[in-house]
Scaffold this active site. Structure first.
Site, PDB file in Angstrom:
ATOM      1  NE  ARG A  68      39.923 -21.164 -68.677  1.00 18.58           N
ATOM      2  CZ  ARG A  68      40.742 -20.316 -69.262  1.00 18.58           C
ATOM      3  NH1 ARG A  68      40.887 -20.334 -70.570  1.00 18.58           N
ATOM      4  NH2 ARG A  68      41.416 -19.441 -68.556  1.00 18.58           N
ATOM      5  CG  ASP A 102      51.692 -18.924 -65.374  1.00 23.18           C
ATOM      6  OD1 ASP A 102      52.718 -18.703 -64.704  1.00 23.18           O
ATOM      7  OD2 ASP A 102      50.555 -18.549 -65.036  1.00 23.18           O
ATOM      8  CG  ASP A 123      39.929 -21.008 -65.505  1.00 26.39           C
ATOM      9  OD1 ASP A 123      38.713 -21.151 -65.762  1.00 26.39           O
ATOM     10  OD2 ASP A 123      40.512 -19.918 -65.571  1.00 26.39           O
ATOM     11  CB  SER A 158      46.187 -12.981 -63.782  1.00 31.43           C
ATOM     12  OG  SER A 158      45.502 -14.010 -64.458  1.00 31.43           O
TER      13      SER A 158
HETATM   14  N1  ARG Z   1      36.969 -15.717 -61.997  1.00 27.58           N
HETATM   15  C1  ARG Z   1      36.727 -16.080 -63.364  1.00 27.58           C
HETATM   16  C2  ARG Z   1      36.210 -17.473 -63.490  1.00 27.58           C
HETATM   17  O1  ARG Z   1      36.438 -18.259 -62.612  1.00 27.58           O
HETATM   18  C3  ARG Z   1      37.930 -15.855 -64.251  1.00 27.58           C
HETATM   19  C4  ARG Z   1      39.136 -16.695 -63.924  1.00 27.58           C
HETATM   20  C5  ARG Z   1      40.379 -16.401 -64.739  1.00 27.58           C
HETATM   21  N2  ARG Z   1      40.811 -15.035 -64.562  1.00 27.58           N
HETATM   22  C6  ARG Z   1      41.985 -14.514 -64.974  1.00 27.58           C
HETATM   23  N3  ARG Z   1      42.161 -13.241 -64.782  1.00 27.58           N
HETATM   24  N4  ARG Z   1      42.892 -15.240 -65.557  1.00 27.58           N
HETATM   25  O2  ARG Z   1      35.603 -17.826 -64.480  1.00 27.58           O
END
Ligand code: ARG
Length: 404
Positions: free
Chosen positions: A96, A16, A125, A177
């Site tokens: 994040r 990405d 995110d 992912s």
């Molecule tokens: N569901 C988790 C959250 O919202 C992780 C999100 C990202 N997951 C990923 N496999 N890239 O914090």
């Protein structure tokens, strides 16, 4: 809107963000600076610089934020007992706001007008990145190519990458992912979207299966000082190394696998699996020590705080005044959360087998049923008489009414 000349992109080197780098340059005719934070992704980041440069970055930032992540993000969440919907220790969600802080600081240094990220338009995110960015700099322009571009699938992205000579790795073919840092691994997509199926063995990244875990249990000791884990088996560790150590020991014993249907902020339910051996062990041990050292009311109230804290972190509100105020409460509760917890790790289970603290509120002479008992059992009669007073009054008046 004034023309965008320079963009700082949150860059992982994956499919990405590699495609985004190229796309941003084409779409805006802007210079793209990449920003990558080392949060313990478990892969060497040395190749990132070359990769970013050969994909067209004008400058590459790579910062080791592991210590800051553990001390300023993971630790407050651990002390607060923040575990989302009772299961997810929030590894991705905690990272994040820190990555965004790095982006904003880099944008300032580079005099860039915009920052960009590679989050999709249906996840949590994007919200965490953008709410944090706006909290730190309300003027910044935020670009989210995945929400607006014409590439609608992974296959199209791969095709775009090939057409534009963007270097790809074989693992780009993986259906999962994966987001990984020291506090845990988040894994979604591919076969995991079938919620009726057990996760395939290869979806797990850092933990053994219970079947493959050692046949004998592993006993470990964790020492806390005012809520901060500081020793492993009696030896002093800095937080980063302690977490790394527990990920290894826990992972080997299949501890920390989580399979969760979760409520995303944007309204949908999704299925994600997590591996978080250190987080599961430390949250568990910390709570066991709190059972021993906190009074009843504080312990119970803290459970409510823990839930609220986890929701604020999950929902991208790290910089909210409420989260900061809750830190004040939590820190006040940790003054006597010092001591040692002994755990047994065995085939996916983590169980407490011993605890001790100089501030323990457990008094054996009060709890015992042996002849050492000093508790005045006769006094309980008076206690129950007064404790039941409101209910006795209700029984004599309102309950009698109800029976009519
Ligand atoms: N569901 C988790 C959250 O919202 C992780 C999100 C990202 N997951 C990923 N496999 N890239 O914090």
């Amino acid at each position: 809107m004034s023309k965008i000349k320079k963009i700082v992109l949150a860059y992982s080197g994956g499919l990405d963000t590699s495609v985004i780098l190229n796309w941003l340059k084409e779409k805006y005719g802007a210079e793209v600076v990449t920003y990558t934070a080392n949060l313990g992704q478990g892969k060497p980041l040395d190749s990132i610089e070359n990769k970013a440069k050969s994909t067209g970055a004008s400058k590459v930032y790579i910062e080791d934020l592991r210590k800051e992540f553990c001390l300023n993000y993971v630790l407050p969440a651990l002390k607060a007992g923040a575990v989302y919907e009772g299961k997810y220790p929030l590894a991705t969600a905690l990272a994040r706001p820190l990555i965004t802080k790095g982006l904003i600081e880099t944008a300032k240094k580079e005099k860039a007008e915009a920052i960009a990220h590679g989050c999709s338009g249906k996840g949590n995110d994007q919200v965490r990145f953008e709410v944090t960015a706006k909290a730190l700099n309300p003027e910044i322009t935020i670009l989210a190519p995945l929400r607006e571009w014409e590439l609608n699938s992974r296959e199209e992205e791969v095709r775009y990458a090939k057409e534009h000579n963007i270097p790809l790795e074989i693992k780009e073919e993986s259906p999962y992912s994966i987001d990984r840092n020291l506090w845990g691994v988040s894994i979604e997509c591919g076969p995991l979207e079938d919620i009726g199926q057990e996760p395939p063995p290869e979806s797990y990244q850092i933990t053994s299966s219970p079947q493959d875990a050692p046949k004998e249990p592993t006993y470990i000791n964790i020492t806390f000082r005012e809520g901060v884990p500081c020793r492993f088996n009696g030896k002093e560790y800095k937080l980063v190394s302690l977490i790394e150590k527990l990920n290894l020991v826990g992972g080997k014993n299949a501890v920390g696998r989580i399979d969760l249907i979760e409520n995303r902020l944007i309204g949908i339910k999704s299925r994600e699996i997590y591996e978080a051996p250190a987080a599961v062990i430390l949250h568990y041990a910390h709570r066991e020590l709190e059972r021993l050292t906190l009074d009843k009311d504080t312990f119970r109230f803290k459970e409510i705080v823990a839930q609220k804290y986890s929701e604020l972190v999950y929902d991208g509100l790290w910089h909210s005044p409420l989260r900061q105020a809750l830190d004040g409460f939590v820190n006040q509760t940790q003054r006597f959360v010092s001591g040692e917890v002994k755990l047994k790790l065995y085939k996916g289970n983590c169980t407490v087998v011993g605890r001790k603290s100089p501030y323990s509120l457990y008094e054996k002479k009060l709890a015992t049923y042996s002849e050492e008992d000093t508790f005045d059992q006769k006094a309980s009669q008076g206690f129950i008489h007064i404790w039941s007073l409101p209910l006795r009054t209700i029984s004599k008046t309102q309950r009698r009414e109800e029976k009519k």
